[in-house]
Design a protein around this motif. Structure first.
Motif, short mmCIF file in Angstrom:
data_model
loop_
_atom_site.label_atom_id
_atom_site.label_comp_id
_atom_site.label_asym_id
_atom_site.label_seq_id
_atom_site.Cartn_x
_atom_site.Cartn_y
_atom_site.Cartn_z
N ARG A 2 -9.09 9.12 5.90
CA ARG A 2 -8.03 8.54 4.90
C ARG A 2 -7.91 7.19 5.24
N ASP A 3 -7.70 6.83 6.53
CA ASP A 3 -7.57 5.42 6.92
C ASP A 3 -8.45 4.34 6.63
N LYS A 4 -9.60 5.11 6.52
CA LYS A 4 -10.79 4.09 6.23
C LYS A 4 -11.11 3.98 4.67
N ALA A 12 -4.77 6.80 0.68
CA ALA A 12 -4.89 6.32 2.02
C ALA A 12 -3.13 6.54 2.61
N GLU A 14 -0.99 4.00 2.48
CA GLU A 14 -0.53 2.71 3.50
C GLU A 14 0.99 2.79 3.36
N THR A 67 -0.21 8.37 8.65
CA THR A 67 -1.76 8.77 8.50
C THR A 67 -2.28 9.80 9.53
N THR A 103 -4.14 8.79 11.93
CA THR A 103 -4.32 8.17 13.13
C THR A 103 -3.02 7.66 14.00
#
Length: 100
Positions: free
Chosen positions: A20-22, A57, A59, A63, A65
């Protein structure tokens, strides 16, 4: 066996969920390249896709990470003036007096 079958869709969803972070970065880079290639003709669609990817994602939220980024409360802003696809501001024409 087709490309769009249930097994492949499950794999694609799992890959997106694990990264998701990418997603927002990848969509943003693709949108930038597309805008350059089309000389800005697809800017509205690219902006919408990038916004959706950022929302997906998460933001500013937690997340996979790490912890959430700190948020600040900002004063509400006034909406920007409408613009043309070329980025020029659209100004309303002045009202003409009517003869009564």
């Amino acid at each position: 066996m087709g490309l769009l079958n249930a097994r492949n869709l499950k794999k694609a969803k799992a890959a997106l969920d694990n990264n998701r972070d990418k997603v927002a970065d990848a969509v943003g880079k693709a949108a930038t390249g597309l805008d350059k290639a089309t000389k800005g003709k697809t800017a509205a669609v690219s902006a919408k896709a990038t916004a959706a990817a950022r929302k997906y994602a998460g933001e500013g939220t937690t997340t996979s990470t790490g912890p959430a980024a700190p948020t600040t409360s900002a004063a509400p802003t006034t909406p920007a003036a409408p613009t043309t696809p070329a980025g020029e501001a659209i100004t309303p024409e002045p009202e003409k007096p009517t003869d009564a």
